[in-house]
Write an enzyme that holds these catalytic residues in place. Structure first.
Site, PDB file in Angstrom:
ATOM      1  N   GLU A   1       3.235  -6.451   4.802  1.00  0.00           N
ATOM      2  CA  GLU A   1       2.616  -7.709   5.198  1.00  0.00           C
ATOM      3  C   GLU A   1       3.305  -8.229   6.454  1.00  0.00           C
ATOM      4  OE1 GLU A   1      -0.001  -8.901   3.807  1.00  0.00           O
ATOM      5  OE2 GLU A   1      -0.040  -7.940   1.829  1.00  0.00           O
TER       6      GLU A   1
ATOM      7  N   SER B   1      10.241 -13.626  -4.827  1.00  0.00           N
ATOM      8  CA  SER B   1      11.487 -13.324  -5.534  1.00  0.00           C
ATOM      9  C   SER B   1      12.668 -13.905  -4.764  1.00  0.00           C
ATOM     10  CB  SER B   1      11.670 -11.808  -5.716  1.00  0.00           C
ATOM     11  OG  SER B   1      12.248 -11.240  -4.559  1.00  0.00           O
TER      12      SER B   1
ATOM     13  N   CYS C   1       0.817  -1.198   0.000  1.00  0.00           N
ATOM     14  CA  CYS C   1       0.000   0.000   0.000  1.00  0.00           C
ATOM     15  C   CYS C   1       0.859   1.260   0.000  1.00  0.00           C
ATOM     16  CB  CYS C   1      -0.910   0.007   1.235  1.00  0.00           C
ATOM     17  SG  CYS C   1      -1.877  -1.509   1.451  1.00  0.00           S
TER      18      CYS C   1
ATOM     19  N   ILE D   1      -4.540  -7.672  -0.747  1.00  0.00           N
ATOM     20  CA  ILE D   1      -3.876  -8.974  -0.859  1.00  0.00           C
ATOM     21  C   ILE D   1      -4.518  -9.982   0.092  1.00  0.00           C
ATOM     22  CG2 ILE D   1      -1.690 -10.234  -0.625  1.00  0.00           C
ATOM     23  CD1 ILE D   1      -1.612  -8.314  -2.939  1.00  0.00           C
TER      24      ILE D   1
END
Length: 607
Positions: free
Chosen positions: A71, A353, A2, A48
Site C-alpha cells: 500500500e 498494529s 498481494c 483493499i
C-alpha cells in the site's frame, strides 16, 4: 496486500498458475497471469482499495507493466502531483498512481513513496525491469538470477523447486531463529534488502542493486521534551489517519501493551466510525493480557472482540506455521499471531498494529541490559574475567551462565551483536561474517542505546518481526498496517535524546506520556507480558512425544554444523527442568518440520 511473480523462464501458463496457487492466500480475490514479450507476470490480489476489476493486475500503461504488493499511503498526494502534470486516472487505487509515477519520474519515484511495498515494473521500450522494496522490509521480495534466467516472487515456495540447500544459511538460522537478508535457505535465491532497488536490463542481461534509503548518522534534535512529544503525537496521528484509507472493513489489534493501546486509541479518535479491536487471551495468567486489553477497549469505546485460546488452539497452528513460513522461522510468537489473524479475518480484512514501537522507542527488555552494560564496559576486562570465574560452579551454572558470557564480552559491538545472534550457540563452528551486511550499525551512533536500536531495525525488524506479521496475516488474507513503521516516525525518533525514550528503567517514556491523553496511566502502567506462548512447558508435557520424535539422532545428524552433543545435552536438561532451553529446542524442531515439508528429510528413512 498481494502476491507478485515475474520470470523470463518459459513456463507454461498452467505451471505459473500452480506456482501462484501455492500462495493463493496472499490474494484470493483475483489471479492475474499475463505474457508480455518473453516475460510472464503473475499477481494475486487481496482487494483493499478500489475493489473494482479495473484495479486488477498485472496493470499496463503506455508500454509499462506493473505487479505490486503493498500500500502507498500518500498516493493521494502523488496523484495530485501527476494530475497537475496532465495525467488522467481510470482507478481510485494506488497501483495506477505508482505505475504512472514511475513513467514520470523513473527510479526517483521510490523516494516519494510512504508505504509498504514490493513491486516490479517492466519498460517494454528499453527492456528493463525496475523493482523496489520498502524502507523497512515490511513486504517480502525474493529473487533468483542464474544463467540470465530469473524469477521474482513474494514468497519462496513458488520458486524453490529443485533448489540446493544453503548450509551456511542453516547456521545463521540456528543462531538467529531466522535467516537474515540478503540470504535465504536456498543457495541461489536471495532477498532484496529493504531500502534497495533492483534493475534487470534484458538487453545486456545484467542485474544491478542500488540503495535509495538507509539509516543515516542521527543528528540530535534541539526540541524540548514537550515540543518533541507534541511533534511525535502529530506524526502518529497522521500515520494512523493515512493508514485508515480502506474500501473494506478495518480494525486494530489491541494487547495489554503501550504500542497497540496508543495506535488503537488514536484510531478511535480520528476514525469516522467505531473502531473494532481484537485481542488474544490465554488461560495461563502469566501470559494473559486480555483483561487489560478489555479495559483499554472500554475506555477508547471500541467494539472489542476477545478470544481466549487454549493450548490446543495454539498447537493446531503448527502445521499452518510450516505451510506459510516457507523458510525455517523459529519465533514461537508466530503461533498466537496466526491465531489472532484467523479470528480477525472473520470480522475485518485490514487491521492496524503496534509493531515497530519497541525498536524506535527502546521498549524491549534487552535495553535494560544495555543500561547495565554501559556501566559494566567501564570495568577493566581482566577484572570481569575474574568475576565470571567466581560465578562458575555446578550449583550456579545454569543460572549464572548468561551473566558469565556477558562478563566475557570484550567490546560494545560484540555486546550489541550478541543481543541478536545470542551469546550461546548450538553450531559447531560459528561464523558471523554475514553480519558485515549490517556493519554500518557500528558507526551510526556512538551511543550504545542508539546503536542497539539501529541493529534492531536493520536486522531483527526486517527478518523477524516483519516476516512474522506478513506471513501470519497473509495466511488468512488480512492486511496489517503498522503506523510506527512510517519512515517519518523512525527518522524523527532517532533524533531524540535517549532520555526522551528511556529514562531510569522507564522504557518508551515519550509514548507513555502521549498515551496518558487516551488511557489513565494507572491502567496501562503494568508489566508487559509479551506475545508469547508457554513453549518450555509444552516441550516437557503436551508436546514431549512430538519433540522427541522429530528431534531424533538421525535428523540431528542431517543438520549441517549443528553441535549435536551440546544440543542433546540442552534438550535433556530442559526435559529434566534443569534449565530453560526452549528457544533452542523450538528452532531445531521447526527446522525438522521444514526439512520434512520441503523434502530434505523423511522420518521414515531413519534407521
Amino acid at each position: 496486500m498481494c502476491g507478485i511473480y515475474i520470470t523470463n523462464i518459459p513456463f507454461a501458463e498452467e505451471e505459473v498458475k500452480q506456482k501462484l496457487e501455492s500462495i493463493k492466500y496472499r490474494g484470493p480475490d483475483h489471479t492475474g497471469i499475463k505474457k508480455i514479450d518473453d516475460l510472464i507476470f503473475g499477481h494475486l490480489r487481496l482487494s483493499i482499495l478500489d475493489l473494482d476489476v479495473r484495479s486488477n493486475q498485472p496493470m499496463q500503461f503506455e508500454g509499462y507493466t506493473i505487479v505490486f504488493n503493498g500500500e502507498i499511503y500518500n498516493f493521494g498526494d502523488i496523484k495530485s502531483e501527476l494530475e497537475f502534470l496532465g495525467y488522467k486516472f481510470d482507478t481510485t487505487g494506488d497501483t495506477e498512481v505508482l505505475l504512472k509515477g514511475y513513467k514520470e519520474w523513473g527510479k526517483a519515484v521510490v523516494s516519494k513513496l510512504n508505504g509498504m511495498f514490493a513491486f516490479a515494473i517492466y519498460n517494454k521500450i528499453d527492456r528493463t525491469i525496475f523493482c523496489a522494496r520498502d524502507r523497512f522490509g515490511v513486504k517480502p521480495f525474493y529473487y533468483s538470477w542464474n544463467n540470465e534466467q530469473f524469477e521474482i516472487c513474494s514468497q519462496l515456495r513458488p520458486i524453490c523447486e529443485n533448489r540446493e540447500l544453503n548450509q551456511e544459511a542453516v547456521s545463521m538460522y540456528l543462531d538467529c531463529t531466522y535467516i537474515p537478508s540478503p540470504f535465504t535457505i536456498y543457495k541461489d535465491v536471495f532477498k532484496l534488502p529493504p531500502g534497495k532497488t533492483l534493475e534487470i536490463n534484458l538487453n545486456s542481461q545484467t542485474l544491478e542493486i542500488s540503495e535509495y534509503w538507509n539509516l543515516d548518522t542521527p543528528v540530535s534534535s534541539n526540541l524540548s521534551y514537550d515540543q518533541a512529544k507534541s511533534k511525535l503525537h502529530d506524526l502518529l496521528k497522521d500515520a494512523v489517519k493515512i493508514r485508515l484509507q480502506s474500501d473494506v472493513p478495518f480494525g486494530s489489534f489491541l494487547s495489554g501493551g503501550i504500542d497497540s493501546a496508543l495506535i488503537s486509541g488514536i484510531a478511535a479518535k480520528v476514525s469516522k466510525e467505531q473502531v473494532k479491536t481484537f485481542s488474544i487471551g490465554f488461560e495461563d495468567p502469566k501470559y494473559d493480557e486480555s483483561k487489560i486489553a478489555a479495559q483499554y477497549a472500554e475506555i477508547i469505546n471500541s467494539k472489542h472482540k476477545e478470544t481466549i485460546c487454549k493450548a490446543e488452539d495454539i498447537l493446531e497452528m503448527i502445521p499452518k506455521l510450516i505451510q506459510v513460513y516457507d523458510e525455517p522461522f523459529g519465533d514461537s510468537s508466530a503461533l498466537p499471531s496466526l491465531l489472532l489473524n484467523k479470528v480477525t479475518k472473520q470480522y475485518v480484512t485490514m487491521a492496524l498494529s503496534g509493531d515497530g514501537g519497541d525498536e524506535s522507542f527502546l521498549g524491549y527488555n534487552h535495553f535494560d541490559w544495555v543500561a547495565k552494560f554501559k556501566h559494566l564496559i567501564k570495568t577493566p576486562f581482566g577484572i570481569r574475567i575474574i568475576a565470571s570465574k567466581m560465578l562458575w560452579s555446578n550449583v550456579l551454572k545454569s543460572k549464572t551462565e548468561p551473566i558469565k558470557r556477558i562478563l566475557n564480552i570484550k567490546s560494545k559491538n560484540e555486546f550489541i551483536a550478541g543481543i541478536f545472534v545470542g551469546y550461546n550457540s548450538i553450531v559447531k563452528k560459528r561464523n558471523l561474517d554475514w553480519l558485515s551486511h549490517y556493519s554500518g550499525y557500528k558507526f551510526w551512533s556512538k551511543d550504545l542505546f542508539q546503536s542497539t536500536a539501529d541493529l534492531n531495525i536493520k536486522l531483527w525488524l526486517e527478518n523477524d518481526s516483519n516476516v512474522k506479521v506478513d506471513r501470519a496475516s497473509m495466511a488468512y488474507s488480512v492486511e496489517v498496517r503498522s503506523p510506527f513503521l512510517d519512515y517519518r516516525i523512525v527518522e524523527f525518533a532517532r533524533t531524540l535524546p535517549i532520555s526522551y525514550r528511556y529514562q531510569k528503567g522507564k522504557k518508551k517514556r515519550i509514548l507513555r506520556d502521549i498515551l496518558k491523553e487516551y488511557i489513565p496511566e494507572e491502567i496501562f502502567d503494568q508489566p508487559k507480558k509479551g506475545f508469547a506462548v508457554p513453549i518450555g512447558t509444552w516441550i516437557r508435557e503436551e508436546l514431549r512425544e512430538e519433540f522427541e520424535s522429530n528431534l531424533s539422532d538421525d535428523f540431528l545428524n542431517h543438520v549441517p554444523n549443528l553441535n549435536v552433543p551440546k544440543f542433546k545435552k540442552m534438550f535433556q536438561d530442559h526435559l529434566a527442568s534443569k534449565a530453560d532451553y526452549s528457544s533452542y529446542i523450538w528452532r531445531v524442531y521447526v527446522l525438522s518440520k521444514w526439512y520434512q515439508e520441503f523434502g530434505f528429510y523423511k522420518k521414515e528413512d531413519a534407521k
